[in-house]
Design a protein around this motif. Structure first.
Motif, mmCIF file in Angstrom:
data_model
loop_
_atom_site.group_PDB
_atom_site.id
_atom_site.type_symbol
_atom_site.label_atom_id
_atom_site.label_comp_id
_atom_site.label_asym_id
_atom_site.label_seq_id
_atom_site.Cartn_x
_atom_site.Cartn_y
_atom_site.Cartn_z
ATOM 1 N N PRO A 67 11.899 -10.212 -13.712
ATOM 2 C CA PRO A 67 12.947 -10.571 -14.653
ATOM 3 C C PRO A 67 14.460 -9.901 -13.907
ATOM 4 N N GLU A 68 15.269 -10.824 -13.849
ATOM 5 C CA GLU A 68 16.570 -10.454 -13.314
ATOM 6 C C GLU A 68 16.536 -10.005 -11.821
ATOM 7 N N GLY A 69 15.527 -10.844 -11.119
ATOM 8 C CA GLY A 69 15.400 -10.619 -9.735
ATOM 9 C C GLY A 69 14.768 -9.327 -9.286
ATOM 10 N N ALA A 70 14.081 -8.553 -10.148
ATOM 11 C CA ALA A 70 13.332 -7.512 -9.860
ATOM 12 C C ALA A 70 12.181 -7.896 -9.038
ATOM 13 N N VAL A 71 11.797 -6.891 -8.032
ATOM 14 C CA VAL A 71 10.893 -7.187 -7.031
ATOM 15 C C VAL A 71 9.535 -6.788 -7.694
ATOM 16 N N VAL A 72 8.573 -7.848 -7.850
ATOM 17 C CA VAL A 72 7.249 -7.630 -8.027
ATOM 18 C C VAL A 72 6.390 -7.386 -6.828
ATOM 19 N N LYS A 73 5.683 -6.384 -6.872
ATOM 20 C CA LYS A 73 4.774 -6.079 -5.713
ATOM 21 C C LYS A 73 3.444 -5.965 -6.014
ATOM 22 N N SER A 74 2.364 -5.964 -5.050
ATOM 23 C CA SER A 74 0.951 -5.419 -5.110
ATOM 24 C C SER A 74 0.715 -5.228 -3.821
ATOM 25 N N GLY A 75 -0.419 -4.632 -3.756
ATOM 26 C CA GLY A 75 -1.328 -4.005 -2.605
ATOM 27 C C GLY A 75 -2.134 -2.667 -2.906
ATOM 28 N N TYR A 76 -2.371 -2.209 -1.929
ATOM 29 C CA TYR A 76 -3.488 -0.888 -2.015
ATOM 30 C C TYR A 76 -3.047 0.107 -0.906
ATOM 31 N N PHE A 77 -3.524 1.216 -1.002
ATOM 32 C CA PHE A 77 -3.482 2.379 -0.051
ATOM 33 C C PHE A 77 -4.706 3.036 -0.050
ATOM 34 N N SER A 78 -4.989 3.839 0.885
ATOM 35 C CA SER A 78 -6.384 4.702 0.895
ATOM 36 C C SER A 78 -5.930 5.650 1.857
ATOM 37 N N TRP A 79 -6.910 6.630 1.834
ATOM 38 C CA TRP A 79 -6.878 7.758 2.480
ATOM 39 C C TRP A 79 -8.236 8.482 2.257
ATOM 40 N N THR A 80 -8.725 9.746 3.009
ATOM 41 C CA THR A 80 -9.811 10.332 2.889
ATOM 42 C C THR A 80 -9.310 11.758 2.129
ATOM 43 N N ALA A 81 -9.856 12.035 0.993
ATOM 44 C CA ALA A 81 -9.623 13.333 0.509
ATOM 45 C C ALA A 81 -9.978 14.496 1.172
ATOM 46 N N PRO A 82 -9.378 15.830 1.035
ATOM 47 C CA PRO A 82 -9.886 16.822 1.703
ATOM 48 C C PRO A 82 -11.525 17.251 1.722
ATOM 49 N N ASP A 83 -12.125 16.555 0.740
ATOM 50 C CA ASP A 83 -13.457 17.044 0.453
ATOM 51 C C ASP A 83 -14.269 15.789 1.539
ATOM 52 N N GLY A 84 -13.346 14.927 1.953
ATOM 53 C CA GLY A 84 -14.236 13.965 2.677
ATOM 54 C C GLY A 84 -14.470 12.329 1.885
ATOM 55 N N THR A 85 -14.201 12.533 0.502
ATOM 56 C CA THR A 85 -14.273 11.207 -0.425
ATOM 57 C C THR A 85 -13.362 10.269 0.241
ATOM 58 N N PRO A 86 -13.393 9.152 0.443
ATOM 59 C CA PRO A 86 -12.606 8.061 0.603
ATOM 60 C C PRO A 86 -11.908 7.504 -0.658
ATOM 61 N N VAL A 87 -10.842 7.355 -0.793
ATOM 62 C CA VAL A 87 -9.880 7.219 -1.836
ATOM 63 C C VAL A 87 -9.271 5.810 -1.764
ATOM 64 N N HIS A 88 -9.441 4.958 -2.567
ATOM 65 C CA HIS A 88 -8.792 3.700 -2.425
ATOM 66 C C HIS A 88 -8.051 3.174 -3.961
ATOM 67 N N VAL A 89 -6.885 2.832 -3.611
ATOM 68 C CA VAL A 89 -5.918 2.457 -4.838
ATOM 69 C C VAL A 89 -5.445 1.119 -4.733
ATOM 70 N N LYS A 90 -5.689 0.151 -5.561
ATOM 71 C CA LYS A 90 -5.026 -1.122 -5.819
ATOM 72 C C LYS A 90 -3.903 -1.087 -6.795
ATOM 73 N N PHE A 91 -3.085 -1.786 -6.520
ATOM 74 C CA PHE A 91 -1.864 -1.685 -7.930
ATOM 75 C C PHE A 91 -0.980 -2.935 -7.619
ATOM 76 N N VAL A 92 -0.517 -3.113 -8.935
ATOM 77 C CA VAL A 92 0.376 -4.479 -9.128
ATOM 78 C C VAL A 92 1.684 -3.623 -9.894
ATOM 79 N N ALA A 93 3.074 -4.087 -9.427
ATOM 80 C CA ALA A 93 3.949 -3.398 -10.082
ATOM 81 C C ALA A 93 4.697 -4.777 -10.302
ATOM 82 N N ASP A 94 5.120 -4.903 -11.894
ATOM 83 C CA ASP A 94 5.611 -5.954 -12.208
ATOM 84 C C ASP A 94 6.149 -5.573 -13.560
ATOM 85 N N GLU A 95 6.615 -6.681 -14.282
ATOM 86 C CA GLU A 95 7.326 -6.516 -15.701
ATOM 87 C C GLU A 95 6.564 -5.590 -16.766
ATOM 88 N N ASN A 96 5.482 -5.385 -16.375
ATOM 89 C CA ASN A 96 4.489 -4.539 -16.997
ATOM 90 C C ASN A 96 4.416 -3.123 -16.633
#
Length: 147
Positions: A67-96
């Motif tokens: 809306p009104e030219g706002a940037v809609v984005k999506s993607g993922y990021f990941s890293w390894t937690a200090p305890d060795g657990t792999p962490v994966h996060v997918k996301f969407v950022a939009d009007e919601n």
């Protein structure tokens, strides 16, 4: 006087050095960037991919389709937690809003969830008190009653 102070503050803000985020290296934060690709199109669309030597991955794309030219984005990021657990996060950022998805994020209880009996009892008590109070407002005082 207020104008002079405001003009001074605007001048200081304008003279402040602007950070060059493109030149910031992850090495300053203890990681070496292995790959960094950022493509910005003329219409505002972009793609970003970053990988560091400590296992952090970031990928996102966006476009000014909101809306009104706002940037809609999506993607993922990941890293390894200090305890060795792999962490994966997918996301969407939009009007919601920002909507992340990951097995590592807390999840609210399913709704409607069962309401404890003591809460139901309290609600019923409040309802009865409201009824009593409203019926008292409409009572005719004894002093005004006909004999």
């Amino acid at each position: 006087m207020k104008f002079v102070i405001l003009a001074f503050l605007v001048g200081v803000a304008a003279a402040a050095p602007k950070p060059d985020y493109a030149s910031v290296s992850s090495e300053e934060y203890g990681a070496k960037t292995l790959r960094r690709e950022f493509i910005m199109e003329d219409d505002g669309r972009y793609n970003l991919d970053v990988e560091t030597d400590n296992g952090i991955l970031v990928a996102q794309s966006g476009s000014p389709d909101g809306p009104e030219g706002a940037v809609v984005k999506s993607g993922y990021f990941s890293w390894t937690a200090p305890d060795g657990t792999p962490v994966h996060v997918k996301f969407v950022a939009d009007e919601n809003g920002y909507q992340p998805e990951s097995d590592h994020l807390p999840v609210a209880p399913e709704f409607p969830h069962p309401i404890p009996q003591f809460v139901l009892d309290q609600i019923e008590k409040a309802r009865r008190e409201d009824l009593d109070r409203s019926s008292e407002e409409y009572r005719v005082p004894t002093s005004y009653r006909a004999p």
